[in-house]
Structure formats: structure tokens, C-alpha cells
Scaffold this motif. Structure first.
Motif, PDB file in Angstrom:
ATOM      1  N   VAL A 106       5.993  -6.249  -6.525  1.00  0.00           N
ATOM      2  CA  VAL A 106       6.545  -4.902  -6.657  1.00  0.00           C
ATOM      3  C   VAL A 106       5.434  -3.877  -6.827  1.00  0.00           C
ATOM      4  CG1 VAL A 106       8.034  -3.422  -8.056  1.00  0.00           C
ATOM      5  CG2 VAL A 106       8.616  -5.842  -7.766  1.00  0.00           C
ATOM      6  N   MET A 107       5.594  -2.720  -6.171  1.00  0.00           N
ATOM      7  CA  MET A 107       4.771  -1.540  -6.470  1.00  0.00           C
ATOM      8  C   MET A 107       5.692  -0.459  -7.023  1.00  0.00           C
ATOM      9  SD  MET A 107       2.035   0.625  -4.124  1.00  0.00           S
ATOM     10  CE  MET A 107       0.711  -0.598  -4.325  1.00  0.00           C
ATOM     11  N   MET A 108       5.301   0.126  -8.139  1.00  0.00           N
ATOM     12  CA  MET A 108       6.150   1.086  -8.832  1.00  0.00           C
ATOM     13  C   MET A 108       6.121   2.451  -8.151  1.00  0.00           C
ATOM     14  SD  MET A 108       7.255  -0.922 -11.132  1.00  0.00           S
ATOM     15  CE  MET A 108       8.159   0.236 -12.168  1.00  0.00           C
ATOM     16  N   PRO A 109       7.191   3.247  -8.298  1.00  0.00           N
ATOM     17  CA  PRO A 109       7.231   4.588  -7.713  1.00  0.00           C
ATOM     18  C   PRO A 109       6.056   5.435  -8.204  1.00  0.00           C
ATOM     19  CG  PRO A 109       9.391   3.970  -8.550  1.00  0.00           C
ATOM     20  CD  PRO A 109       8.438   2.915  -9.015  1.00  0.00           C
ATOM     21  N   GLY A 110       5.506   6.209  -7.297  1.00  0.00           N
ATOM     22  CA  GLY A 110       4.419   7.102  -7.649  1.00  0.00           C
ATOM     23  C   GLY A 110       3.047   6.464  -7.665  1.00  0.00           C
ATOM     24  N   THR A 111       2.958   5.189  -7.323  1.00  0.00           N
ATOM     25  CA  THR A 111       1.667   4.502  -7.303  1.00  0.00           C
ATOM     26  C   THR A 111       0.935   4.805  -6.000  1.00  0.00           C
ATOM     27  OG1 THR A 111       2.542   2.714  -8.665  1.00  0.00           O
ATOM     28  CG2 THR A 111       0.524   2.247  -7.443  1.00  0.00           C
ATOM     29  N   LYS A 112      -0.364   5.017  -6.114  1.00  0.00           N
ATOM     30  CA  LYS A 112      -1.197   5.291  -4.946  1.00  0.00           C
ATOM     31  C   LYS A 112      -2.296   4.252  -4.855  1.00  0.00           C
ATOM     32  CE  LYS A 112      -4.127   8.874  -2.847  1.00  0.00           C
ATOM     33  NZ  LYS A 112      -4.678  10.251  -3.006  1.00  0.00           N
ATOM     34  N   GLY A 113      -2.475   3.646  -3.687  1.00  0.00           N
ATOM     35  CA  GLY A 113      -3.526   2.661  -3.486  1.00  0.00           C
ATOM     36  C   GLY A 113      -3.016   1.406  -2.806  1.00  0.00           C
ATOM     37  N   GLN A 114      -3.875   0.409  -2.799  1.00  0.00           N
ATOM     38  CA  GLN A 114      -3.601  -0.854  -2.098  1.00  0.00           C
ATOM     39  C   GLN A 114      -3.740  -2.009  -3.077  1.00  0.00           C
ATOM     40  OE1 GLN A 114      -6.746  -2.152   0.603  1.00  0.00           O
ATOM     41  NE2 GLN A 114      -5.213  -2.745   2.113  1.00  0.00           N
ATOM     42  N   ALA A 115      -2.746  -2.899  -3.072  1.00  0.00           N
ATOM     43  CA  ALA A 115      -2.777  -4.063  -3.974  1.00  0.00           C
ATOM     44  C   ALA A 115      -2.510  -5.328  -3.179  1.00  0.00           C
ATOM     45  CB  ALA A 115      -1.745  -3.903  -5.084  1.00  0.00           C
ATOM     46  N   PHE A 116      -3.293  -6.372  -3.488  1.00  0.00           N
ATOM     47  CA  PHE A 116      -3.102  -7.689  -2.891  1.00  0.00           C
ATOM     48  C   PHE A 116      -2.568  -8.638  -3.961  1.00  0.00           C
ATOM     49  CE2 PHE A 116      -6.370  -5.749  -0.259  1.00  0.00           C
ATOM     50  CZ  PHE A 116      -5.943  -6.061   1.026  1.00  0.00           C
ATOM     51  N   THR A 139       0.844  -1.192   0.000  1.00  0.00           N
ATOM     52  CA  THR A 139       0.000   0.000   0.000  1.00  0.00           C
ATOM     53  C   THR A 139       0.881   1.245   0.000  1.00  0.00           C
ATOM     54  OG1 THR A 139      -1.689  -1.165   1.292  1.00  0.00           O
ATOM     55  CG2 THR A 139      -1.837   1.232   1.226  1.00  0.00           C
ATOM     56  N   SER A 140       0.444   2.271  -0.719  1.00  0.00           N
ATOM     57  CA  SER A 140       1.209   3.515  -0.741  1.00  0.00           C
ATOM     58  C   SER A 140       0.270   4.697  -0.950  1.00  0.00           C
ATOM     59  CB  SER A 140       2.256   3.481  -1.857  1.00  0.00           C
ATOM     60  OG  SER A 140       2.979   4.704  -1.913  1.00  0.00           O
ATOM     61  N   LYS A 186      -2.169 -13.599  -8.643  1.00  0.00           N
ATOM     62  CA  LYS A 186      -3.385 -12.868  -8.995  1.00  0.00           C
ATOM     63  C   LYS A 186      -3.398 -11.572  -8.199  1.00  0.00           C
ATOM     64  CE  LYS A 186      -5.971 -17.184  -9.627  1.00  0.00           C
ATOM     65  NZ  LYS A 186      -7.029 -18.049  -9.041  1.00  0.00           N
ATOM     66  N   VAL A 187      -3.597 -10.457  -8.901  1.00  0.00           N
ATOM     67  CA  VAL A 187      -3.580  -9.158  -8.246  1.00  0.00           C
ATOM     68  C   VAL A 187      -5.004  -8.637  -8.103  1.00  0.00           C
ATOM     69  CG1 VAL A 187      -2.703  -6.798  -8.307  1.00  0.00           C
ATOM     70  CG2 VAL A 187      -1.318  -8.661  -9.235  1.00  0.00           C
ATOM     71  N   ASN A 188      -5.310  -8.150  -6.910  1.00  0.00           N
ATOM     72  CA  ASN A 188      -6.607  -7.539  -6.641  1.00  0.00           C
ATOM     73  C   ASN A 188      -6.391  -6.139  -6.084  1.00  0.00           C
ATOM     74  OD1 ASN A 188      -8.961  -9.645  -6.980  1.00  0.00           O
ATOM     75  ND2 ASN A 188      -7.242 -10.769  -6.073  1.00  0.00           N
ATOM     76  N   ALA A 189      -7.143  -5.171  -6.636  1.00  0.00           N
ATOM     77  CA  ALA A 189      -7.043  -3.792  -6.187  1.00  0.00           C
ATOM     78  C   ALA A 189      -8.333  -3.070  -6.528  1.00  0.00           C
ATOM     79  CB  ALA A 189      -5.855  -3.094  -6.846  1.00  0.00           C
ATOM     80  N   GLU A 190      -8.716  -2.139  -5.662  1.00  0.00           N
ATOM     81  CA  GLU A 190      -9.931  -1.359  -5.900  1.00  0.00           C
ATOM     82  C   GLU A 190      -9.688  -0.249  -6.906  1.00  0.00           C
ATOM     83  OE1 GLU A 190     -13.094  -1.785  -4.979  1.00  0.00           O
ATOM     84  OE2 GLU A 190     -12.429  -3.709  -4.148  1.00  0.00           O
ATOM     85  N   ASN A 191      -8.601   0.476  -6.725  1.00  0.00           N
ATOM     86  CA  ASN A 191      -8.327   1.597  -7.627  1.00  0.00           C
ATOM     87  C   ASN A 191      -6.875   2.025  -7.471  1.00  0.00           C
ATOM     88  OD1 ASN A 191      -8.548   3.697  -9.438  1.00  0.00           O
ATOM     89  ND2 ASN A 191      -9.399   5.124  -7.929  1.00  0.00           N
ATOM     90  N   LEU A 192      -6.001   1.379  -8.208  1.00  0.00           N
ATOM     91  CA  LEU A 192      -4.589   1.743  -8.171  1.00  0.00           C
ATOM     92  C   LEU A 192      -4.359   2.925  -9.107  1.00  0.00           C
ATOM     93  CD1 LEU A 192      -2.411  -1.507  -8.222  1.00  0.00           C
ATOM     94  CD2 LEU A 192      -2.713   0.118  -6.353  1.00  0.00           C
ATOM     95  N   GLU A 193      -3.877   4.039  -8.569  1.00  0.00           N
ATOM     96  CA  GLU A 193      -3.568   5.203  -9.365  1.00  0.00           C
ATOM     97  C   GLU A 193      -2.070   5.258  -9.629  1.00  0.00           C
ATOM     98  OE1 GLU A 193      -5.011   8.684  -7.431  1.00  0.00           O
ATOM     99  OE2 GLU A 193      -6.996   7.818  -7.024  1.00  0.00           O
ATOM    100  N   GLY A 194      -1.698   5.770 -10.790  1.00  0.00           N
ATOM    101  CA  GLY A 194      -0.292   5.870 -11.136  1.00  0.00           C
ATOM    102  C   GLY A 194       0.184   4.636 -11.879  1.00  0.00           C
ATOM    103  N   PRO A 195       1.497   4.395 -11.864  1.00  0.00           N
ATOM    104  CA  PRO A 195       2.048   3.301 -12.673  1.00  0.00           C
ATOM    105  C   PRO A 195       1.469   1.922 -12.357  1.00  0.00           C
ATOM    106  CG  PRO A 195       3.783   4.765 -11.943  1.00  0.00           C
ATOM    107  CD  PRO A 195       2.537   5.192 -11.218  1.00  0.00           C
TER     108      PRO A 195
END
Length: 341
Positions: A320-330, A219-220, A250-259
Motif C-alpha cells: 500500500v501507498m498512502m494518499p498524498g505520498t510522493k516518491g517511489q517504493a519497492f 510510485t506517485s 522489505k521496503v526500499n526507497a530513496e526519499n518518500l515524502e508524505g505519509p
């Protein structure tokens, strides 16, 4: 990565027949065994320079957690910075009463750590014998005996070239055609590492309450200037030669903003040079050039490593979560699969 390795076992008595027993002293000069290692290396085409290696007896080998060991191999000693093999004089190790071949077993094992940059390898042959002299599951004083010259030859071949194991019947611990899962994220497994870019990422492992399945979570708030990631180092992976190795999640996310997010896998082997082995990154696979974002529902990310080789000493999967990404990923069902050749 940690390249300090050690062992500590008790062992039974044995005699020697095919290797001359020239070390009847309680604590003979360890150069006897270094010279023997050099001879075996030359037989296999290697000419080594041992000027950067220290070998010595010590009264005791005791680590900070109070564990004691009979031998230790450093690729870089914490005080000298040099490769080093230390042998304990402790009564519990009973070096003074060991036979020549028992001492050779231990010394060669430690040279595998200190000079050849090898970790422990607990794979087995089909008959239950250790596949490598680098085993940590057996007493290293007794991997091969004085009346087993062919077995000794094999173990030393494999010490200098891990591909020698492919001539043996290997117990892989599972039938990959029936059960292809070699590794998966399981919550009780503590040996995970992560990088949160000075707190710009929150990285956790947990279990979904509704499905009782484990996940990796990153999360970021979008302030990350570097990647945030979590990874697991798999040492000496016991995978068939030539197999295809697949990292999948498998990736789950509500709304990943950015890269967005990605996965990666790094693969390492060793390169043996005149002054010893070095760690070499043989493959880097990643989806980072094409991260995924937005709303994600069981979005599959996959990487394939074709033609796996037993030369591999580390296999490291990343979420991995990329720089500048906003949100939560599973990252769910984070696993490595094996498809035999």
C-alpha cells in the motif's frame, strides 16, 4: 472477488450400492438432489430456505472463452441475481447415463459453490485423495463412490464445516518447519490486481536487474487522494490449523515524502445462514496507521495472524501507498510465512 464457479470433466462408469438408485431417468427432476442436500444439511443442524435458489438443466454450459462445463454454480446469476445451479445436458458430460451417486457428487459440488459460497479446494489427504468435495483437480463425478459410505459422510461433513478436514491426515505440500514460505511474489504469476486511484499511482511488478529478484513497485507524484495498492487473493489456503501466518516484506526507497507506505492482510471466511452462506471478513491487519517514509533500506514490514483456522476461504496480502505520498517504493521479498503450532 468473483463468486461464480464451475467445473467440467469426463468420468468413467460406476455402479451404486449404498445409496438408493432412484434416478434411472435420463434427466430426472433435480429437486431429488436438492431434497437430499437438505436432508444432509438438517442432519448437521441446518435448516435452509431455498426460495432464492434456481436449479435447472441447460443444453450446454459454454463460457465466453469457449470452455464447456458439466455444471456451474452461481452465488448470483448474472441475469436473475439469484443463486443458481445449472447442469448440462451435453453428450460430453453424459449425465443421462450417470448413476445416482455420480449425479449426487456433481450436484453437491455445485451446491457448495452456489449455496455455501465455496471456491475450489485442491488440497490432498496424505493418501492422495482429495481433501474436499470442492476439488477441481479430480473428476467431480467420482469423489466418493456408492460403496464408500464413510468417505461420503466425511466429504459432506467437510462441505458444511471445513474444520472437519482437521480430522484427516493433510498433505500440505511442504514441511513448514523446514520451509516456512507459503507464498511469495514471483513474476510469472499473473493473478495480481491493483488500484491506481485514477492514474495517481503507477503500480508495476518486475525484477531487479542487479539481483534478479522480483519486486512490487508503487510510485506517485503525491496527488493520490485514496490509497494506491496491489494485492493477490489466495483462495482456500492450505495451512495447518492453529499456525501463525506472517506477511513480511522489505521496503526500499530513496526519499518518500508524505505519509509513506504500508502493508495489509485481510482474511475471510463464510457464515452459513438460512438462505445460504455469506462472505465474512474475519480479520483485517494493517500497518497503515503507522506508514514508513523517507530513505528506506531493506526496511522490514511485518504482520502476524495468530491461530489460523481452516474456516478461512480467502487470504489477501496488500502492498500500500498512502494518499498524498510522493516518491517511489519497492516492496522486495514480499512473502507469506507459516509457523506451525
Amino acid at each position: 472477488m468473483i463468486f461464480v464457479v464451475f467445473l467440467g470433466f469426463q468420468a468413467c462408469d460406476q455402479s451404486e450400492e449404498n445409496t438408493p438408485d432412484i434416478t434411472q431417468e435420463e434427466f430426472p427432476d433435480l429437486k431429488i438432489f436438492l431434497d437430499r442436500f437438505e436432508t444432509e444439511a438438517k442432519r448437521r443442524g441446518y435448516n435452509f430456505n431455498f426460495s432464492g435458489l434456481d436449479i435447472a438443466y441447460v443444453n450446454e454450459i459454454r463460457l465466453s472463452d469457449n470452455r464447456t462445463f458439466c455444471g456451474i454454480g452461481y452465488t448470483r446469476h448474472p441475469q436473475t441475481g439469484k443463486r443458481a445451479v445449472l447442469i448440462s445436458k451435453s453428450k460430453n458430460c453424459d449425465w443421462a447415463n450417470r448413476s445416482d451417486i455420480q449425479r449426487e457428487n456433481l450436484f453437491f459440488h455445485e451446491m457448495g459453490h452456489a449455496f455455501l459460497n465455496l471456491e475450489h479446494d485442491d488440497a490432498l489427504m496424505c493418501d492422495g485423495k482429495p481433501l474436499s468435495i470442492m476439488t477441481n483437480a479430480f473428476n467431480q463425478f467420482f469423489i466418493y463412490k456408492e460403496n464408500e459410505p464413510n468417505l461420503r459422510e466425511y466429504y459432506l461433513d467437510e462441505l458444511f464445516d471445513r474444520l472437519a478436514a482437521n480430522e484427516q491426515c493433510i498433505d500440505f505440500g511442504q514441511n513448514f518447519n523446514q520451509d516456512p514460505v507459503f507464498f511469495k511474489n514471483e513474476l510469472p504469476d499473473p493473478i495480481w490486481s491493483s488500484s491506481n486511484d485514477d492514474g495517481n499511482y503507477q503500480i508495476t511488478r518486475g525484477v531487479h536487474s542487479n539481483t534478479n529478484t522480483p519486486y512490487l513497485e508503487i510510485t506517485s507524484s503525491g496527488n493520490g487522494k485514496n490509497t494506491g495498492y496491489i494485492y493477490r487473493q489466495l483462495d482456500m489456503p492450505n495451512i495447518p490449523e492453529g499456525a501463525t501466518v506472517i506477511l513480511r516484506t522489505k521496503v526500499n526507497a530513496e526519499n518518500l515524502e508524505g505519509p509513506g507506505v504500508a502493508i495489509a492482510m485481510r482474511v475471510y471466511d463464510t457464515r452459513i445462514g438460512p438462505t445460504g452462506a455469506s462472505i465474512n471478513e474475519s480479520h483485517t491487519l494493517t500497518t497503515e496507521p503507522n506508514p514508513v517514509n523517507g530513505k528506506l533500506e531493506n526496511h522490514v514490514l511485518e504482520l502476524q495472524l495468530p491461530n489460523f483456522t481452516r474456516k478461512t476461504i480467502f487470504l489477501i496480502p496488500f502492498a500500500v501507498m498512502m494518499p498524498g505520498t510522493k516518491g517511489q517504493a519497492f516492496f522486495d521479498d514480499f512473502e507469506i510465512l507459516v509457523e506451525p503450532k
